[in-house]
Scaffold this motif. Structure first.
Motif, PDB file in Angstrom:
ATOM      1  N   GLN A  61      44.163  48.312  32.858  1.00 57.94           N
ATOM      2  CA  GLN A  61      42.800  48.128  32.327  1.00 57.94           C
ATOM      3  C   GLN A  61      42.261  46.602  32.630  1.00 57.94           C
ATOM      4  O   GLN A  61      43.206  45.835  33.057  1.00 57.94           O
ATOM      5  CB  GLN A  61      42.941  48.299  30.531  1.00 57.94           C
ATOM      6  CG  GLN A  61      43.447  49.579  30.170  1.00 57.94           C
ATOM      7  CD  GLN A  61      43.792  49.621  28.676  1.00 57.94           C
ATOM      8  OE1 GLN A  61      43.636  48.618  27.824  1.00 57.94           O
ATOM      9  NE2 GLN A  61      43.578  50.861  28.319  1.00 57.94           N
ATOM     10  N   TYR A  62      41.161  46.625  32.475  1.00 52.51           N
ATOM     11  CA  TYR A  62      40.319  45.444  32.756  1.00 52.51           C
ATOM     12  C   TYR A  62      39.349  45.156  31.456  1.00 52.51           C
ATOM     13  O   TYR A  62      38.266  45.907  31.417  1.00 52.51           O
ATOM     14  CB  TYR A  62      39.589  45.369  34.099  1.00 52.51           C
ATOM     15  CG  TYR A  62      38.946  44.152  34.459  1.00 52.51           C
ATOM     16  CD1 TYR A  62      39.613  43.159  34.966  1.00 52.51           C
ATOM     17  CD2 TYR A  62      37.436  43.771  34.161  1.00 52.51           C
ATOM     18  CE1 TYR A  62      39.057  41.856  35.187  1.00 52.51           C
ATOM     19  CE2 TYR A  62      37.060  42.712  34.498  1.00 52.51           C
ATOM     20  CZ  TYR A  62      37.672  41.635  34.953  1.00 52.51           C
ATOM     21  OH  TYR A  62      37.154  40.310  35.374  1.00 52.51           O
ATOM     22  N   LEU A  69      36.237  44.015  30.000  1.00 53.05           N
ATOM     23  CA  LEU A  69      34.613  43.747  30.453  1.00 53.05           C
ATOM     24  C   LEU A  69      34.042  42.718  29.465  1.00 53.05           C
ATOM     25  O   LEU A  69      33.150  41.814  29.751  1.00 53.05           O
ATOM     26  CB  LEU A  69      34.062  44.879  30.545  1.00 53.05           C
ATOM     27  CG  LEU A  69      34.520  46.047  31.669  1.00 53.05           C
ATOM     28  CD1 LEU A  69      33.514  47.133  31.514  1.00 53.05           C
ATOM     29  CD2 LEU A  69      34.186  45.248  32.989  1.00 53.05           C
ATOM     30  N   GLU A  93      45.192  39.424  21.618  1.00 50.50           N
ATOM     31  CA  GLU A  93      43.848  38.981  21.593  1.00 50.50           C
ATOM     32  C   GLU A  93      43.291  38.969  23.033  1.00 50.50           C
ATOM     33  O   GLU A  93      43.576  38.183  23.514  1.00 50.50           O
ATOM     34  CB  GLU A  93      43.340  37.896  20.701  1.00 50.50           C
ATOM     35  CG  GLU A  93      43.818  37.846  19.048  1.00 50.50           C
ATOM     36  CD  GLU A  93      42.852  38.788  18.516  1.00 50.50           C
ATOM     37  OE1 GLU A  93      41.458  39.028  18.691  1.00 50.50           O
ATOM     38  OE2 GLU A  93      43.467  39.524  17.648  1.00 50.50           O
ATOM     39  N   VAL A  94      42.559  40.039  23.418  1.00 53.04           N
ATOM     40  CA  VAL A  94      42.098  40.000  24.738  1.00 53.04           C
ATOM     41  C   VAL A  94      40.606  39.900  24.709  1.00 53.04           C
ATOM     42  O   VAL A  94      39.707  40.096  23.856  1.00 53.04           O
ATOM     43  CB  VAL A  94      42.343  41.160  25.450  1.00 53.04           C
ATOM     44  CG1 VAL A  94      43.893  41.542  25.309  1.00 53.04           C
ATOM     45  CG2 VAL A  94      41.610  42.568  24.917  1.00 53.04           C
ATOM     46  N   ALA A 140      37.102  38.978  28.081  1.00 54.33           N
ATOM     47  CA  ALA A 140      36.611  39.217  29.463  1.00 54.33           C
ATOM     48  C   ALA A 140      37.402  38.868  30.571  1.00 54.33           C
ATOM     49  O   ALA A 140      37.500  37.543  30.344  1.00 54.33           O
ATOM     50  CB  ALA A 140      35.271  39.077  29.752  1.00 54.33           C
ATOM     51  N   GLY A 141      38.002  39.362  31.470  1.00 51.22           N
ATOM     52  CA  GLY A 141      38.641  39.040  32.483  1.00 51.22           C
ATOM     53  C   GLY A 141      40.354  39.498  32.578  1.00 51.22           C
ATOM     54  O   GLY A 141      40.743  39.083  33.385  1.00 51.22           O
ATOM     55  N   ASP A 142      40.690  39.696  31.150  1.00 52.56           N
ATOM     56  CA  ASP A 142      42.084  39.860  31.016  1.00 52.56           C
ATOM     57  C   ASP A 142      42.280  41.497  31.492  1.00 52.56           C
ATOM     58  O   ASP A 142      41.307  42.302  31.578  1.00 52.56           O
ATOM     59  CB  ASP A 142      42.479  39.926  29.378  1.00 52.56           C
ATOM     60  CG  ASP A 142      42.122  38.507  28.992  1.00 52.56           C
ATOM     61  OD1 ASP A 142      42.193  37.483  29.661  1.00 52.56           O
ATOM     62  OD2 ASP A 142      42.263  38.213  27.829  1.00 52.56           O
ATOM     63  N   SER A 143      43.602  41.546  32.081  1.00 54.54           N
ATOM     64  CA  SER A 143      43.979  42.861  32.565  1.00 54.54           C
ATOM     65  C   SER A 143      45.207  43.172  31.839  1.00 54.54           C
ATOM     66  O   SER A 143      45.879  42.545  31.555  1.00 54.54           O
ATOM     67  CB  SER A 143      44.013  42.800  34.111  1.00 54.54           C
ATOM     68  OG  SER A 143      44.822  41.565  34.566  1.00 54.54           O
ATOM     69  N   ILE A 186      37.452  48.686  31.261  1.00 51.04           N
ATOM     70  CA  ILE A 186      38.027  49.664  32.283  1.00 51.04           C
ATOM     71  C   ILE A 186      39.181  50.040  32.143  1.00 51.04           C
ATOM     72  O   ILE A 186      40.229  49.306  31.918  1.00 51.04           O
ATOM     73  CB  ILE A 186      37.809  49.168  33.904  1.00 51.04           C
ATOM     74  CG1 ILE A 186      36.304  48.737  33.928  1.00 51.04           C
ATOM     75  CG2 ILE A 186      38.174  50.245  34.768  1.00 51.04           C
ATOM     76  CD1 ILE A 186      35.219  49.674  34.057  1.00 51.04           C
ATOM     77  N   ARG A 193      47.743  40.189  31.392  1.00 46.77           N
ATOM     78  CA  ARG A 193      47.469  38.875  32.296  1.00 46.77           C
ATOM     79  C   ARG A 193      46.091  38.451  32.096  1.00 46.77           C
ATOM     80  O   ARG A 193      45.097  39.088  32.050  1.00 46.77           O
ATOM     81  CB  ARG A 193      47.526  39.644  33.668  1.00 46.77           C
ATOM     82  CG  ARG A 193      47.405  38.442  34.641  1.00 46.77           C
ATOM     83  CD  ARG A 193      48.053  38.953  36.138  1.00 46.77           C
ATOM     84  NE  ARG A 193      49.583  39.122  35.952  1.00 46.77           N
ATOM     85  CZ  ARG A 193      50.510  39.697  36.791  1.00 46.77           C
ATOM     86  NH1 ARG A 193      49.999  40.555  37.694  1.00 46.77           N
ATOM     87  NH2 ARG A 193      51.615  39.335  36.623  1.00 46.77           N
ATOM     88  N   ARG A 194      46.089  37.196  31.677  1.00 40.69           N
ATOM     89  CA  ARG A 194      44.706  36.326  31.311  1.00 40.69           C
ATOM     90  C   ARG A 194      44.180  36.125  32.711  1.00 40.69           C
ATOM     91  O   ARG A 194      44.571  35.807  33.597  1.00 40.69           O
ATOM     92  CB  ARG A 194      45.448  35.204  30.545  1.00 40.69           C
ATOM     93  CG  ARG A 194      46.057  35.404  29.474  1.00 40.69           C
ATOM     94  CD  ARG A 194      45.227  36.283  28.326  1.00 40.69           C
ATOM     95  NE  ARG A 194      46.155  36.631  27.261  1.00 40.69           N
ATOM     96  CZ  ARG A 194      45.984  37.399  26.234  1.00 40.69           C
ATOM     97  NH1 ARG A 194      44.522  37.947  26.070  1.00 40.69           N
ATOM     98  NH2 ARG A 194      46.451  37.494  25.147  1.00 40.69           N
ATOM     99  N   ALA A 195      42.794  36.246  32.366  1.00 40.60           N
ATOM    100  CA  ALA A 195      41.829  35.672  33.770  1.00 40.60           C
ATOM    101  C   ALA A 195      42.353  34.471  34.259  1.00 40.60           C
ATOM    102  O   ALA A 195      42.165  34.494  35.608  1.00 40.60           O
ATOM    103  CB  ALA A 195      40.357  35.834  33.268  1.00 40.60           C
ATOM    104  N   ILE A 253      47.097  43.519  39.092  1.00 44.49           N
ATOM    105  CA  ILE A 253      48.115  44.269  38.592  1.00 44.49           C
ATOM    106  C   ILE A 253      48.618  44.952  39.977  1.00 44.49           C
ATOM    107  O   ILE A 253      47.679  45.660  40.474  1.00 44.49           O
ATOM    108  CB  ILE A 253      48.095  45.356  37.382  1.00 44.49           C
ATOM    109  CG1 ILE A 253      47.585  44.629  36.020  1.00 44.49           C
ATOM    110  CG2 ILE A 253      49.177  46.223  37.348  1.00 44.49           C
ATOM    111  CD1 ILE A 253      47.006  45.543  35.379  1.00 44.49           C
ATOM    112  N   MET A 298      45.423  47.105  40.702  1.00 49.24           N
ATOM    113  CA  MET A 298      43.873  46.587  40.708  1.00 49.24           C
ATOM    114  C   MET A 298      43.827  45.128  41.125  1.00 49.24           C
ATOM    115  O   MET A 298      44.578  44.157  40.781  1.00 49.24           O
ATOM    116  CB  MET A 298      43.860  46.715  38.940  1.00 49.24           C
ATOM    117  CG  MET A 298      42.547  46.456  38.241  1.00 49.24           C
ATOM    118  SD  MET A 298      42.412  46.578  36.595  1.00 49.24           S
ATOM    119  CE  MET A 298      41.994  48.287  36.567  1.00 49.24           C
TER     120      MET A 298
END
Lengths: 155, 155
Positions: free
Chosen positions: A93-94, A96, A110-111, A113-116, A138, B38-40, B60, B71
């Motif tokens: 996942q990404y 958005l 806690e996530v 934008a930009g975290d995956s 995503i 994984r953080r931005a 990832i 990704m």
């Protein structure tokens, strides 16, 4: 062709059965994928029955000839919640938009934008958007059957 | 472990050979993936040698235990250009930012945030960011070896 089915109810002991969905996408054998540019405005969103205030749109999947994996986009309204569940396949996942909470195997994150995220197949996970902004992400999954199984009783 | 190698030069006829990179990621056999957030801010970006003004960060991949696909996130500076090339594997992409041009098999597409693309394995494609804003996109590929082959002469 998409195949969707669901069951819910109580078993012979009167206990609530877990709710299960089976989602399958049939990929035409030998189909040669052709290039695809799908515009944001062309995506149809449908409510996610396992979650409140959540929608899913398929961006690319086996029906487009994608040979290995499908890309989807999810939306989480403020207040949205998807209860604890497992999938038969992993998610990549990404994030958005928004700031929302993802629980995975007992840990909460806690996530924004930009975290995956990598959520392995079979891992218990859940989502909650306690923020004021819509969340969106995503989610990529391998092609093939998935079983979505709720962990909590539906009683 | 990542393996990268490249060759460039001229063949016996004096013609410029296409430039080729081979990128392989070795996935530990039987590795059980664990959940990952994984953080931005944790993503390392490296210049893409085949393109000008382009960077790639792996979000990832198999080194994280992802069993099927990887990704990545790409950035295209204003003026960035990646020349015509092919890959041995398909791409599923999601446009995050900017307005830039993607050429696929002779067709050109102006894309912007929210658009998604399927670029089949072997399809000739290129990128150009003629806008004033940075472009960015997610690109998902199956695990395994990829060959990146430039179409244009390097002469």
């Amino acid at each position: 062709m998409s195949v969707r089915s669901g069951t819910a109810g109580r078993d012979s002991t009167g206990m609530a059965k877990p709710v299960m969905w089976r989602v399958g996408v049939v990929v035409a054998m030998g189909q040669q994928p052709t290039p695809l540019v799908r515009r944001a405005s062309e995506i149809d969103y449908a409510d996610v029955s396992a979650g409140d205030g959540t929608r899913k749109g398929v961006l690319i999947d086996g029906e487009d000839g994608a040979p290995h994996f499908a890309m989807r986009r999810f939306e989480l309204d403020p207040g949205a919640r998807v209860p604890e569940h497992t999938n038969a396949v992993e998610h990549e996942q990404y994030v958005l938009a928004g700031e929302y909470t993802v629980g995975i195997e007992g840990d909460t994150h806690e996530v924004s934008a930009g975290d995956s995220l990598l959520i392995p197949a079979g891992a218990v996970h859940w989502y909650e958007n306690d923020g004021d902004e819509p969340g969106a992400f995503i989610c990529v999954v391998p092609n093939g059957d998935d079983d979505i199984q709720l962990v909590a009783d539906e009683a």
